[in-house]
Design a protein around this motif. Structure first.
Motif, mmCIF file in Angstrom:
data_model
loop_
_atom_site.group_PDB
_atom_site.id
_atom_site.type_symbol
_atom_site.label_atom_id
_atom_site.label_comp_id
_atom_site.label_asym_id
_atom_site.label_seq_id
_atom_site.Cartn_x
_atom_site.Cartn_y
_atom_site.Cartn_z
ATOM 1 N N HIS A 171 -1.888 7.743 7.473
ATOM 2 C CA HIS A 171 -3.134 7.258 6.881
ATOM 3 C C HIS A 171 -2.925 6.741 5.460
ATOM 4 C CE1 HIS A 171 -2.990 11.363 5.220
ATOM 5 N NE2 HIS A 171 -3.774 10.924 4.262
ATOM 6 N N GLY A 202 -4.271 3.362 5.838
ATOM 7 C CA GLY A 202 -5.662 3.597 5.521
ATOM 8 C C GLY A 202 -6.514 3.921 6.728
ATOM 9 N N ASP A 203 -5.885 4.175 7.871
ATOM 10 C CA ASP A 203 -6.583 4.440 9.130
ATOM 11 C C ASP A 203 -6.626 5.947 9.367
ATOM 12 O OD1 ASP A 203 -7.686 4.429 11.621
ATOM 13 O OD2 ASP A 203 -5.932 3.636 12.660
ATOM 14 N N ASN A 226 0.824 -1.201 0.000
ATOM 15 C CA ASN A 226 0.000 0.000 0.000
ATOM 16 C C ASN A 226 0.863 1.257 0.000
ATOM 17 O OD1 ASN A 226 -2.642 1.286 0.187
ATOM 18 N ND2 ASN A 226 -2.042 1.874 2.258
#
Length: 506
Positions: A337, A341-342, A68
């Motif tokens: 993030h 992705g948080d 990612n």
């Protein structure tokens, strides 16, 4: 005399005091075991480059966070492409160059898999994974049918052997596969004929490497030290934490899975008696009793059932994961993030501050690496090839001025950001060209589209609230309507506030 010198008070400011001020240079107590070797980065890359590269590639393939982060790095670095905006003063020639370039980008890839901007994205991923990427300029024949007889071939870092360090018969030095002349200029690259890890390519290559002149190769990498000749993976500072965290997560998942498979344990005084639902013992002497919904098991005297209560991960699991991933994000130079992705612990202010700093770093790579090392040399070679092939009638030097526009940054707060840009233009602090180019578009193309839209609307008799040719200032929405009874208007009916009450949103 020497005996009295021992009791004599030493003058302040001696060598011991100076060394004490440099705490990092002390060799006592806790720093006694810290003795790193003073090695040049090129020696480190030559010795550990192949293993570092292999581990980096495995991480990006198998680790979700690394994969990612790689995609986020490439998406922010090049996005949908770093595109040229020709600065030629002749409008006709400028349009011809731009149209020819746009048509050639579809033919740029020597493998025929993507276009020029797709090659930029591949190069960005290679910088993240391998630390470097090589682009070979491949001239083509006229009968190949290309608009401009030039294509680009991307080569991975493994194609240039780290271990090839020797002296060429012509007296030049070869360091990590790169040949330098006597004054330190790059004159050639010694590439492998096939990828060392590609088992599907069984060609017999004698000799193993081929010498390619430096003017035919672009070496794309981010030098972090002076004199560095090969690149280091961008993921290198976070590799150890990513690997260990992945192992920890796998072990925790297996532990919970194993614990969940055992619902309970039965103790019997007579092992030979079978309980309801119990199967025959296996070769190891272990028997399993199934538990079905609605079952009421009657236990015999001496039998007991104890249900499994596996230990939980504990309340510190989330905090540990957060801190570890935060350290990984800092090592990668990416916002938290974007790696995880948080966004649960983020707010508007923290996200904006984080993105501003991140975009400064990405801007360095866009202009200092991608535009300088990749885009500009390709533009020069493309112009020369286009003129020599007859696809473009111009002087390459005259057509060379160009500005490379990086992809636009999406606004965190579109209304405020656009109003700020409009105010800056009205105050003369920036130009409209700069504002348009910040959106990732060429101002010439935008102006042509606006003129075409305005002409089409005028021909059809269409009117809109704000046409594309009107200058729109920064407007603030009033909080309330002016009260006519409190003397807000003059006797002649003019509104001193300058607010049109018929359209309060204007």
């Amino acid at each position: 005399m020497a005996l009295f010198d021992l009791f004599r008070r030493r003058k302040p400011g001696g060598p011991e005091v100076m060394r004490a001020r440099l705490e990092g240079a002390m060799a006592k107590r806790r720093l006694r075991g810290w003795n790193p070797p003073l090695e040049n980065i090129n020696a480190l890359v030559a010795s550990g480059g192949p293993r570092l590269l292999a581990r980096s590639r495995e991480l990006v393939v198998t680790n979700g966070y690394a994969a990612n982060a790689c995609e986020a790095f490439a998406a922010n670095l090049v996005g949908d492409g770093i595109k040229p905006s020709s600065l030629i003063t002749d409008a006709g020639l400028r349009d011809q160059v731009q149209k020819l370039w746009l048509a050639w980008t579809d033919e740029a890839d020597a493998d025929g898999l993507t276009d020029f901007y797709g090659l930029q994205a591949m190069a960005a991923r290679e910088i993240f994974v391998g630390g470097e990427c090589f682009v070979r300029l491949r001239p083509r024949r006229a009968e190949d049918g290309l608009l401009v007889p030039l294509q680009l071939q991307l080569l991975q870092s493994e194609m240039l052997p780290f271990e090839k360090t020797e002296t060429d018969p012509n007296g030049n030095r070869i360091r990590c596969g790169i040949e330098f002349d006597l004054i330190g200029r790059r004159v050639a690259y010694h590439f492998r004929r096939r990828h060392p890890g590609d088992r599907t390519d069984q060609r017999v290559a004698v000799p193993e490497t081929v010498r390619v002149p430096a003017e035919e190769v672009l070496h794309i990498y981010r030098p972090i030290d002076a004199g560095q000749i090969r690149g280091l993976p961008h993921v290198a500072p976070a590799m150890v934490r990513l690997f260990l965290l992945d192992q920890y997560d796998d072990a925790e998942l297996d532990r919970k899975k194993t614990a969940a498979m055992f619902a309970g344990f039965i103790t019997k005084s007579a092992p030979e008696d079978l309980m309801m639902g119990e199967s025959e013992a296996d070769l190891d002497g272990a028997a399993i009793a199934s538990l079905e919904p609605g079952t009421m098991q009657v236990l015999l005297p001496g039998e007991d059932v104890k249900f499994s209560s596996p230990a939980d991960v504990g309340g510190g699991y989330e905090a540990f994961q957060y801190r570890t991933l935060l350290a990984i994000s800092a090592s990668l130079g990416l916002p938290y993030h974007l790696v995880t992705g948080d966004v649960r612990q983020a707010n508007y202010s923290s996200l904006r501050a984080e993105l501003v700093e991140f975009r400064r770093r990405i801007g360095q790579l866009q202009h200092g690496v991608m535009a300088h090392q990749l885009c500009r040399p390709i533009w020069r070679r493309w112009l020369e090839t286009a003129v020599l092939s007859g696809a473009l009638v111009s002087d390459p030097v005259t057509a060379r001025p160009v500005q490379w526009i990086p992809p636009r940054w999406d606004w965190v707060d579109p209304l405020k950001d656009i109003q700020a840009q409009v105010l800056a233009m009205e105050a003369g602090l920036t130009s409209r060209r700069k504002v348009v180019e910040a959106t990732g578009y060429d101002i010439e193309e935008v102006d042509r589209e606006n003129a075409s839209d305005a002409k089409r609307a005028a021909d059809l008799g269409l009117t809109f609230r704000a046409s594309s040719c009107e200058t729109q200032g920064a407007r603030a929405t009033p909080t309330r309507q002016p009260d006519l009874s409190d003397g807000a208007e003059d006797d002649d009916g003019d509104d001193p506030t300058g607010t049109d009450r018929t359209n309060p949103q204007e």
